[in-house]
Design a protein around this motif. Structure first.
Motif, PDB file in Angstrom:
ATOM      1  N   MET A  36       0.817  -1.214   0.000  1.00 34.83           N
ATOM      2  CA  MET A  36       0.000   0.000   0.000  1.00 34.83           C
ATOM      3  C   MET A  36       0.858   1.275   0.000  1.00 34.83           C
ATOM      4  O   MET A  36       0.368   2.351  -0.293  1.00 34.83           O
ATOM      5  CB  MET A  36      -0.947   0.020   1.205  1.00 34.83           C
ATOM      6  CG  MET A  36      -1.964  -1.076   1.193  1.00 34.83           C
ATOM      7  SD  MET A  36      -3.082  -0.890  -0.188  1.00 34.83           S
ATOM      8  CE  MET A  36      -4.146  -2.265   0.045  1.00 34.83           C
ATOM      9  N   TYR A  40      -0.187   2.904  -6.874  1.00 40.88           N
ATOM     10  CA  TYR A  40      -0.920   1.869  -7.604  1.00 40.88           C
ATOM     11  C   TYR A  40      -0.933   2.160  -9.104  1.00 40.88           C
ATOM     12  O   TYR A  40      -0.750   1.257  -9.909  1.00 40.88           O
ATOM     13  CB  TYR A  40      -2.351   1.786  -7.067  1.00 40.88           C
ATOM     14  CG  TYR A  40      -3.206   0.740  -7.733  1.00 40.88           C
ATOM     15  CD1 TYR A  40      -3.031  -0.605  -7.433  1.00 40.88           C
ATOM     16  CD2 TYR A  40      -4.174   1.089  -8.663  1.00 40.88           C
ATOM     17  CE1 TYR A  40      -3.806  -1.574  -8.034  1.00 40.88           C
ATOM     18  CE2 TYR A  40      -4.956   0.136  -9.277  1.00 40.88           C
ATOM     19  CZ  TYR A  40      -4.772  -1.196  -8.959  1.00 40.88           C
ATOM     20  OH  TYR A  40      -5.544  -2.155  -9.574  1.00 40.88           O
ATOM     21  N   ARG A  53       0.275  -5.453  -4.944  1.00 44.37           N
ATOM     22  CA  ARG A  53      -1.047  -5.364  -4.329  1.00 44.37           C
ATOM     23  C   ARG A  53      -1.954  -6.488  -4.827  1.00 44.37           C
ATOM     24  O   ARG A  53      -2.639  -7.139  -4.034  1.00 44.37           O
ATOM     25  CB  ARG A  53      -1.663  -4.002  -4.623  1.00 44.37           C
ATOM     26  CG  ARG A  53      -2.822  -3.699  -3.696  1.00 44.37           C
ATOM     27  CD  ARG A  53      -3.307  -2.284  -3.833  1.00 44.37           C
ATOM     28  NE  ARG A  53      -2.233  -1.335  -3.544  1.00 44.37           N
ATOM     29  CZ  ARG A  53      -2.364  -0.018  -3.697  1.00 44.37           C
ATOM     30  NH1 ARG A  53      -3.488   0.487  -4.110  1.00 44.37           N
ATOM     31  NH2 ARG A  53      -1.358   0.785  -3.430  1.00 44.37           N
TER      32      ARG A  53
END
Length: 161
Positions: A36, A40, A53
């Motif tokens: 995290m 992303y 992820r």
């Protein structure tokens, strides 16, 4: 009145599949939390956190499914795979001899360290005198093989062996 007997919890009563599934679930959760921290999506494509992820999320889901299944299905208990007292002693001697060899090989030299290590290992199945002779022969042969034939540097003491 009948009282139910409470059974004490023992680590050995856990199933192997439960322990492995739990460890994988914890690992996947930590991996997912760590992923995290990375971006992303980066502009026009996936960022550094995209693959970690997704892979850790999929691993977390699958390990949770495996954990739930491990409670429902029969399996081997940890107590069934633990070594016996004799096997535990053999493992301790083997690891102790290996650690001794790693620590003292540069100080004592290859031949002496190998002889002492192999004597400790061979003495479990034969007399000490016979194991000492066998260990010395094997150590000298290995020393000759590595030093002369294969021309590999081996740790030597002040006497050159």
């Amino acid at each position: 009145m009948k009282y139910m007997e409470s059974k004490k919890f023992k680590i050995g009563d856990l199933k192997i599949t439960t322990v492995v599934s739990l460890a994988l679930t914890v690992f996947a959760g930590i991996f997912l939390a760590a992923s995290m921290r990375y971006q992303y999506w980066a502009g026009y494509g996936p960022g550094a956190g995209f693959v970690p992820r997704w892979s850790s999320g999929i691993m977390l889901v699958l390990s949770l499914v495996s954990l739930i299944q491990s409670f429902k299905q029969p399996g081997m208990k940890l107590s069934e795979i633990f070594p016996s007292k004799i096997a535990t002693k053999n493992l301790a001697i083997t690891w102790g001899a290996l650690v001794f060899f790693v620590i003292f090989c540069k100080i004592l030299g290859f031949v002496i360290a190998t002889t002492l290590m192999l004597t400790a290992l061979f003495a479990r199945g034969m007399s000490v005198k016979k194991s000492l002779v066998c260990s010395l022969v094997v150590a000298v042969l290995c020393f000759f093989l590595f030093k002369s034939v294969l021309m590999v540097q081996v740790p030597v003491n002040q006497f050159g062996w």
